[in-house]
Motif scaffolding. Structure first.
Motif, short mmCIF file in Angstrom:
data_model
loop_
_atom_site.label_atom_id
_atom_site.label_comp_id
_atom_site.label_asym_id
_atom_site.label_seq_id
_atom_site.Cartn_x
_atom_site.Cartn_y
_atom_site.Cartn_z
N LEU A 3 -13.51 -76.36 -101.21
CA LEU A 3 -13.37 -74.92 -101.04
C LEU A 3 -12.42 -74.35 -102.07
O LEU A 3 -11.54 -75.06 -102.58
CB LEU A 3 -12.84 -74.62 -99.64
CG LEU A 3 -13.71 -75.08 -98.47
CD1 LEU A 3 -12.98 -74.83 -97.15
CD2 LEU A 3 -15.05 -74.39 -98.48
N ILE A 61 -23.55 -73.61 -95.77
CA ILE A 61 -22.21 -73.91 -96.29
C ILE A 61 -21.94 -73.18 -97.61
O ILE A 61 -20.90 -72.56 -97.79
CB ILE A 61 -22.02 -75.43 -96.45
CG1 ILE A 61 -21.97 -76.07 -95.06
CG2 ILE A 61 -20.75 -75.74 -97.24
CD1 ILE A 61 -21.98 -77.57 -95.08
N ASN A 113 -18.27 -80.21 -85.76
CA ASN A 113 -18.13 -78.77 -85.84
C ASN A 113 -19.11 -78.18 -84.82
O ASN A 113 -20.32 -78.45 -84.91
CB ASN A 113 -18.44 -78.26 -87.25
CG ASN A 113 -18.37 -76.77 -87.33
OD1 ASN A 113 -19.34 -76.08 -87.08
ND2 ASN A 113 -17.20 -76.25 -87.69
N ILE A 150 -12.02 -83.33 -92.37
CA ILE A 150 -11.30 -82.57 -93.39
C ILE A 150 -10.55 -83.57 -94.26
O ILE A 150 -9.83 -84.42 -93.76
CB ILE A 150 -10.33 -81.56 -92.75
CG1 ILE A 150 -11.14 -80.50 -92.01
CG2 ILE A 150 -9.42 -80.93 -93.82
CD1 ILE A 150 -10.30 -79.50 -91.26
N ILE A 183 -12.07 -75.64 -87.44
CA ILE A 183 -13.23 -76.23 -88.09
C ILE A 183 -13.72 -77.48 -87.38
O ILE A 183 -14.92 -77.64 -87.15
CB ILE A 183 -12.90 -76.55 -89.57
CG1 ILE A 183 -12.59 -75.28 -90.33
CG2 ILE A 183 -14.07 -77.29 -90.23
CD1 ILE A 183 -12.04 -75.51 -91.73
N PHE A 207 -17.57 -71.98 -93.93
CA PHE A 207 -16.21 -72.53 -94.00
C PHE A 207 -15.35 -71.79 -95.01
O PHE A 207 -14.18 -72.08 -95.15
CB PHE A 207 -16.24 -74.01 -94.37
CG PHE A 207 -16.93 -74.88 -93.36
CD1 PHE A 207 -16.58 -74.84 -92.02
CD2 PHE A 207 -17.95 -75.74 -93.75
CE1 PHE A 207 -17.22 -75.64 -91.09
CE2 PHE A 207 -18.59 -76.54 -92.83
CZ PHE A 207 -18.22 -76.48 -91.48
N TYR A 230 -7.30 -76.53 -89.22
CA TYR A 230 -8.14 -77.72 -88.96
C TYR A 230 -8.85 -77.58 -87.62
O TYR A 230 -10.03 -77.89 -87.50
CB TYR A 230 -7.28 -78.98 -88.93
CG TYR A 230 -6.74 -79.45 -90.26
CD1 TYR A 230 -6.81 -78.65 -91.39
CD2 TYR A 230 -6.16 -80.68 -90.39
CE1 TYR A 230 -6.32 -79.09 -92.61
CE2 TYR A 230 -5.66 -81.14 -91.59
CZ TYR A 230 -5.74 -80.32 -92.70
OH TYR A 230 -5.25 -80.75 -93.90
#
Length: 183
Positions: free
Chosen positions: A48, A16, A152, A167, A63, A22, A60
């Motif tokens: 992020l 990550i 995911n 999210i 992910i 992402f 969305y």
């Protein structure tokens, strides 16, 4: 078991933060907890950078998934979702499940069918859960997309374990997560 968990968690953080699966990460906060039987689990909050934040339903949907994959085209992912990402059954299908409180699921399952991901104010998004006729047999009950825990696909295939992915873009939710992480 703790060593294996730690190794997988470090790999997750690397994927990550350093590999940026992402997008570029501005901040990362996590807490590791141990359940009653000594099994570890982690809560990870990733923030992020603005240019990588998902801002619409299409972002969305790239992910987070909340549907049963096609068993012919994605058989490996299909088996993983059945093994790790199906909630329950609870409620009418199983009145003894631990997630029930006053006869209702604390996690609000089964969710409603939704053709498109919908982002509501001050709540987690309602992820796409199409009524495509797919159902699976899990713990002697027939379950459909309404029972899939958000995941995911890349992380599920990589780690082969239950990994809930959500999210969270509303300030109220982020404050709740910070409170939870730092309690």
């Amino acid at each position: 078991m703790s060593r294996v968990f730690r190794a997988k968690f470090e790999l997750l953080k690397t994927k990550i933060v350093k590999k940026k699966i992402f997008g570029e990460v501005a901040a990362c906060v996590h807490v590791i907890e141990f359940q009653k039987r000594g099994l570890p689990h982690a809560h990870l909050l990733i923030i992020l950078k603005p240019e990588f934040k998902p801002l619409n339903s299409d972002a969305y949907d790239r992910i987070v998934f909340a549907e049963i994959p096609d068993p012919q085209n994605q058989s490996y992912l299909y088996n993983l979702v059945l093994k790790h990402m199906m909630h329950g059954p609870c409620g009418v299908l199983n009145k003894d499940n631990v997630c029930l409180k006053d006869g209702l699921c604390k996690n609000h399952y089964p969710k409603n069918f939704t053709e498109f991901t919908v982002h509501t104010e001050d709540r987690y998004p309602h992820y796409r859960r199409r009524n495509n006729g797919r159902s699976v047999r899990v713990r002697n009950s027939s379950l459909d997309n309404r029972w899939v825990v958000p995941y995911n696909p890349y992380l599920l295939a990589l780690f082969d374990c239950h990994m809930n992915v959500e999210i969270c873009s509303m300030v109220k939710l982020v404050k709740y997560l910070y409170k939870y992480v730092y309690k």
